[in-house]
Design a protein around this motif. Structure first.
Motif, PDB file in Angstrom:
ATOM      1  N   PRO A 190      -7.592  22.507   8.299  1.00  0.00           N
ATOM      2  CA  PRO A 190      -6.921  23.796   8.034  1.00  0.00           C
ATOM      3  C   PRO A 190      -6.803  24.132   6.555  1.00  0.00           C
ATOM      4  O   PRO A 190      -6.714  25.324   6.192  1.00  0.00           O
ATOM      5  CB  PRO A 190      -5.539  23.605   8.672  1.00  0.00           C
ATOM      6  N   TRP A 202      -9.441  26.842   4.886  1.00  0.00           N
ATOM      7  CA  TRP A 202      -9.458  28.276   5.156  1.00  0.00           C
ATOM      8  C   TRP A 202      -8.169  28.893   4.628  1.00  0.00           C
ATOM      9  O   TRP A 202      -7.104  28.286   4.700  1.00  0.00           O
ATOM     10  CB  TRP A 202      -9.586  28.548   6.659  1.00  0.00           C
ATOM     11  N   TRP A 260      -5.635  29.724   8.854  1.00  0.00           N
ATOM     12  CA  TRP A 260      -6.100  28.851   9.935  1.00  0.00           C
ATOM     13  C   TRP A 260      -5.779  29.535  11.266  1.00  0.00           C
ATOM     14  O   TRP A 260      -4.790  29.266  11.915  1.00  0.00           O
ATOM     15  CB  TRP A 260      -5.453  27.480   9.828  1.00  0.00           C
ATOM     16  N   ARG A 306     -11.062  28.689  13.298  1.00  0.00           N
ATOM     17  CA  ARG A 306     -11.403  27.596  14.217  1.00  0.00           C
ATOM     18  C   ARG A 306     -12.833  27.743  14.731  1.00  0.00           C
ATOM     19  O   ARG A 306     -13.579  26.768  14.818  1.00  0.00           O
ATOM     20  CB  ARG A 306     -10.406  27.546  15.373  1.00  0.00           C
ATOM     21  N   HIS A 326     -15.169  26.868  11.862  1.00  0.00           N
ATOM     22  CA  HIS A 326     -15.223  25.425  11.640  1.00  0.00           C
ATOM     23  C   HIS A 326     -16.230  24.774  12.572  1.00  0.00           C
ATOM     24  O   HIS A 326     -17.010  23.901  12.156  1.00  0.00           O
ATOM     25  CB  HIS A 326     -13.836  24.822  11.842  1.00  0.00           C
TER      26      HIS A 326
END
Length: 277
Positions: A172, A175, A178, A183, A186
């Motif tokens: 987290p 970014w 988050w 997500r 990622h």
């Protein structure tokens, strides 16, 4: 997806996107991984066409016959081969994260082939700039108000102390927000070729004194842009890297992490487009 042949015979792929005019900006992803996580760089493709390289052994690019081809210094030759394939005598080059090490070495080796250089959330191993654990912890503490902070910071401290290895717990921090979009990103940005990652910085990949000396004589202008919260490429380290170029502009994007085109796409794209022209 178009392809070209690297000097060692490896077949490499790239994506060509965007409606902007002029020669494309050659974009080198980090990881090492393929270029999909770059997307359209927050809408930069509306200003300039982008040629996004899949690094060897990732995405649609082939595996090298010799695993030494994964070294960062060898990837510089892939960039030059793609420039020759695309045709411009001088190229505008953008590198993100670990890809900035490739772009930095390209600038040192081929300054006459370079128009403008944009380094985004840049890795600094190519020039021997190290980021201390304390620097990362200080940046991390700026996020104390986030609900995920306690667990993520505990994992970061354990990694720094050598007592933990839960790298997933600290993601987290990379970014500015988050959220669900982060997500999803990622999952797309995660490197999938462990061998390429392991050998990127193998012995011989970097020669910081030689690279620093070459950059001191590098004429093309450079933009170095990093996020206010970027643990990978903290503002201080990025400023130090900017100081190695004769003509460099440093931008710290407020509220951003390691992927600033996601945290504020309009600000990122307008800043980079204004620099690239």
């Amino acid at each position: 997806m178009p392809t070209f042949t690297a000097p060692d015979g490896t077949r490499l792929a790239y994506r060509l996107i965007g409606d902007g005019g002029g020669d494309p900006v050659l974009c080198v992803p980090g990881g090492p991984t393929d270029s999909r996580y770059l997307g359209d760089l927050g809408g930069l493709s509306a200003h300039r066409r982008l040629a996004l390289l899949d690094l060897r052994g990732t995405g649609r690019s082939a595996l090298p016959h010799d695993t030494a081809g994964y070294r960062c210094d060898r990837l510089v030759d892939d960039v030059e081969a793609l420039r020759a394939h695309l045709g411009p005598a001088r190229l505008d080059l953008l590198g993100h994260s670990a890809g900035a090490n490739v772009a930095t070495q390209y600038a040192a080796r081929y300054p006459e082939r370079l128009g403008r250089l944009a380094l985004i959330g840049p890795g600094t191993r190519a020039v021997g700039i190290e980021v201390t654990g304390e620097t990362r912890r200080a940046l991390a503490r700026l996020r104390e108000g986030e609900p995920w902070f306690p667990a993520a910071f505990a994992a970061l401290e354990a990694i720094g102390a050598g007592t933990g290895s839960d790298w997933e717990a600290i993601v987290p921090f990379f970014w500015g927000r988050w959220d669900a979009a982060a997500r999803r990103h990622h999952a797309a940005a995660r490197p999938r070729n462990a061998e390429a990652v392991a050998l990127f910085a193998a012995e011989g990949a970097f020669d910081p004194p030689a690279t620093r000396a070459a950059l001191a004589a590098c004429g093309p202008p450079a933009l170095l842009l990093t996020g206010e919260f970027d643990l990978n490429s903290p503002p201080g380290a990025t400023a130090e890297l900017a100081g190695l170029f004769p003509d460099a502009r440093l931008v710290v994007q407020s509220g951003a992490g390691h992927y600033p085109w996601l945290d504020d796409a309009d600000r990122f794209a307008s800043t980079v487009a204004a620099f690239l022209g």
